[in-house]
Scaffold this motif. Sequence first.
Motif, PDB file in Angstrom:
ATOM      1  N   GLN A  12       2.367   1.765  -3.462  1.00 36.89           N
ATOM      2  CA  GLN A  12       1.422   2.259  -4.459  1.00 36.89           C
ATOM      3  C   GLN A  12       1.048   3.730  -4.245  1.00 36.89           C
ATOM      4  O   GLN A  12       0.554   4.378  -5.159  1.00 36.89           O
ATOM      5  CB  GLN A  12       0.152   1.400  -4.444  1.00 36.89           C
ATOM      6  CG  GLN A  12       0.370   0.013  -5.029  1.00 36.89           C
ATOM      7  CD  GLN A  12      -0.897  -0.823  -5.000  1.00 36.89           C
ATOM      8  OE1 GLN A  12      -1.350  -1.240  -3.951  1.00 36.89           O
ATOM      9  NE2 GLN A  12      -1.482  -1.049  -6.164  1.00 36.89           N
ATOM     10  N   ARG A  13       1.267   4.229  -3.036  1.00 35.52           N
ATOM     11  CA  ARG A  13       0.911   5.624  -2.764  1.00 35.52           C
ATOM     12  C   ARG A  13       1.823   6.598  -3.497  1.00 35.52           C
ATOM     13  O   ARG A  13       1.416   7.673  -3.894  1.00 35.52           O
ATOM     14  CB  ARG A  13       0.971   5.900  -1.252  1.00 35.52           C
ATOM     15  CG  ARG A  13      -0.286   5.481  -0.511  1.00 35.52           C
ATOM     16  CD  ARG A  13      -0.367   6.151   0.842  1.00 35.52           C
ATOM     17  NE  ARG A  13       0.711   5.733   1.718  1.00 35.52           N
ATOM     18  CZ  ARG A  13       0.628   4.711   2.578  1.00 35.52           C
ATOM     19  NH1 ARG A  13      -0.482   4.000   2.652  1.00 35.52           N
ATOM     20  NH2 ARG A  13       1.643   4.399   3.357  1.00 35.52           N
ATOM     21  N   GLU A  63       0.840  -1.204   0.000  1.00 37.62           N
ATOM     22  CA  GLU A  63       0.000   0.000   0.000  1.00 37.62           C
ATOM     23  C   GLU A  63       0.873   1.251   0.000  1.00 37.62           C
ATOM     24  O   GLU A  63       0.594   2.224  -0.697  1.00 37.62           O
ATOM     25  CB  GLU A  63      -0.917  -0.016   1.218  1.00 37.62           C
ATOM     26  CG  GLU A  63      -2.018  -1.070   1.148  1.00 37.62           C
ATOM     27  CD  GLU A  63      -2.856  -1.101   2.411  1.00 37.62           C
ATOM     28  OE1 GLU A  63      -2.545  -0.315   3.350  1.00 37.62           O
ATOM     29  OE2 GLU A  63      -3.798  -1.908   2.469  1.00 37.62           O
ATOM     30  N   LEU A  91       2.438  -3.216  -9.829  1.00 38.26           N
ATOM     31  CA  LEU A  91       1.725  -2.403  -8.850  1.00 38.26           C
ATOM     32  C   LEU A  91       2.355  -1.028  -8.655  1.00 38.26           C
ATOM     33  O   LEU A  91       1.734  -0.136  -8.083  1.00 38.26           O
ATOM     34  CB  LEU A  91       1.683  -3.131  -7.498  1.00 38.26           C
ATOM     35  CG  LEU A  91       0.986  -4.501  -7.494  1.00 38.26           C
ATOM     36  CD1 LEU A  91       1.124  -5.159  -6.127  1.00 38.26           C
ATOM     37  CD2 LEU A  91      -0.482  -4.364  -7.879  1.00 38.26           C
ATOM     38  N   VAL A  92       3.590  -0.870  -9.154  1.00 36.54           N
ATOM     39  CA  VAL A  92       4.291   0.404  -8.980  1.00 36.54           C
ATOM     40  C   VAL A  92       3.759   1.429  -9.970  1.00 36.54           C
ATOM     41  O   VAL A  92       3.568   1.126 -11.154  1.00 36.54           O
ATOM     42  CB  VAL A  92       5.811   0.217  -9.186  1.00 36.54           C
ATOM     43  CG1 VAL A  92       6.538   1.557  -9.080  1.00 36.54           C
ATOM     44  CG2 VAL A  92       6.366  -0.772  -8.170  1.00 36.54           C
ATOM     45  N   ARG A  93       3.541   2.640  -9.498  1.00 33.84           N
ATOM     46  CA  ARG A  93       3.120   3.733 -10.384  1.00 33.84           C
ATOM     47  C   ARG A  93       4.371   4.501 -10.812  1.00 33.84           C
ATOM     48  O   ARG A  93       4.940   5.254 -10.024  1.00 33.84           O
ATOM     49  CB  ARG A  93       2.130   4.649  -9.675  1.00 33.84           C
ATOM     50  CG  ARG A  93       0.808   3.974  -9.341  1.00 33.84           C
ATOM     51  CD  ARG A  93      -0.242   4.984  -8.902  1.00 33.84           C
ATOM     52  NE  ARG A  93       0.192   5.707  -7.712  1.00 33.84           N
ATOM     53  CZ  ARG A  93       0.006   7.010  -7.520  1.00 33.84           C
ATOM     54  NH1 ARG A  93      -0.574   7.752  -8.451  1.00 33.84           N
ATOM     55  NH2 ARG A  93       0.395   7.585  -6.394  1.00 33.84           N
ATOM     56  N   GLU A 107       4.360   8.046  -6.527  1.00 29.65           N
ATOM     57  CA  GLU A 107       4.516   7.989  -7.981  1.00 29.65           C
ATOM     58  C   GLU A 107       5.981   8.253  -8.306  1.00 29.65           C
ATOM     59  O   GLU A 107       6.566   9.229  -7.831  1.00 29.65           O
ATOM     60  CB  GLU A 107       3.630   9.013  -8.688  1.00 29.65           C
ATOM     61  CG  GLU A 107       3.682   8.871 -10.198  1.00 29.65           C
ATOM     62  CD  GLU A 107       2.642   9.713 -10.909  1.00 29.65           C
ATOM     63  OE1 GLU A 107       2.742   9.847 -12.130  1.00 29.65           O
ATOM     64  OE2 GLU A 107       1.744  10.245 -10.225  1.00 29.65           O
TER      65      GLU A 107
END
Length: 452
Positions: free
Chosen positions: A7-8, A4, A29-31, A10
């Motif tokens: 993912q928060r 979590e 899952l990585v932005r 960027e």
Amino acid sequence: AWLEELQREEYTCSINLFQEPYGAVIQSLVRAKIKRGLDLNSESGFQYRSRWLQHLAAIPANRAENPYHAVDIYCRGILEALRDCNTETGLFSRPTQWSYSLAQLPRADITTDIHLESQKWKDFFQSGSVIACQLSTAWIGKRWPLSHWKILGELLIQSGKKMVLLGASEELPLAEEFCDFLSLKNLNSFCLNAVGKTTLLGSAHLVECSELLITGDTVAMHMASAQKTRCIALFGASNPVETGPYGPGHFVIQSSTTISSRLPLDKESRELQAIQPEKVHTFILKGEVADDLFIWETCWNSDAARQELKNSKGELHPFQEPSSFSILEYTDMAAGHDDISLSSATVRPIEDWNVKLALCPPSPHLEMLQKILNTLDQSIQYPSAENLRKLESFEQAWAQSTIDSCIWEAYRIDINGLALKPLSAYLSKRKQRFLHALGEYFNQEIFVQKKS
């Protein structure tokens, strides 16, 4: 919770050096604006998105054609990604001499990391020359026979050396049998058994305190590289060019340089059994190389910007000889040079493909495919470094356009492992693979157009 948090944020770039599927799942899952390394794309499946990390996937198919250590490939993959982030220069730089830097490891705590009597192990290291050894390996195909270790251990102690044994708790039975042998010889006081009694950090500290590490292809070998402790690595089923010790002053011992693409790690290695302990002992004490052994020292090639293995005569390991020169290495040598202009080649029609090409509407993709085909034909007719470099320049541009295509990803992995010499045979094989990928690509494009 960790995912979590991941993912928060960027990121500008995410680089995945893992080759296992779980690494791709995490990468997905990585932005990040730019992703390199194995990734899981919901539409295209698994993708590498990196020419160098694609090369890692190509190595098992033909290990003898890979002249790079895995660390040198990782460095290039990272530098390639950083180049893609820096669009102002667009240049790909290569690593400098053993260009890894390690943050200072925290000092091992005697209580939590080294579960040995404090004064006992301190006195042991301060009172003489200590050689660290790891008797076991994760795979039996990488394990030197215990009978050989017993002979070497006795010889080392008789020569005035002391030994510290490293390893995880599951390796304890092997270490205890070794120590029992030394007890029968009244030599057990010269060997400290730390197997199962340290954490990973504690083992790293013991390696750092030792003058030398002797091991197979193990984690301890890589710890020695990180700690700048000289290492002698015994190799059988695995490939020392690819995964041997990295850094200056290490040695690899082999009885044979022949290796299977599929590493037979689940079977005892005849090549390791053929490495006689008396000859290893002679090399350690006197530097003498037996006629039936191959002993390689880690060296740095500034021109190729990579680690190489050389024997006492200065000869390269067979896997790194010029005959195994690949297109990826050719591209690497041209790193940092001005690219060939993508508009410098005139497009002439390829008769065999006119009908198929006509099925697709005019586009930059179509023009690039024609340029690649033209240059392939020209290179086959007139093999030259200039034509080859032009071909690679077009292919790199095409790779950027098809970064999410499984078809072209598979093609690039395939050609990464092809030997560049003889050049005529290489170009013919490359064209065959290109035409095969082209056929799959057009079938896919036609299907998509009809569906829409």
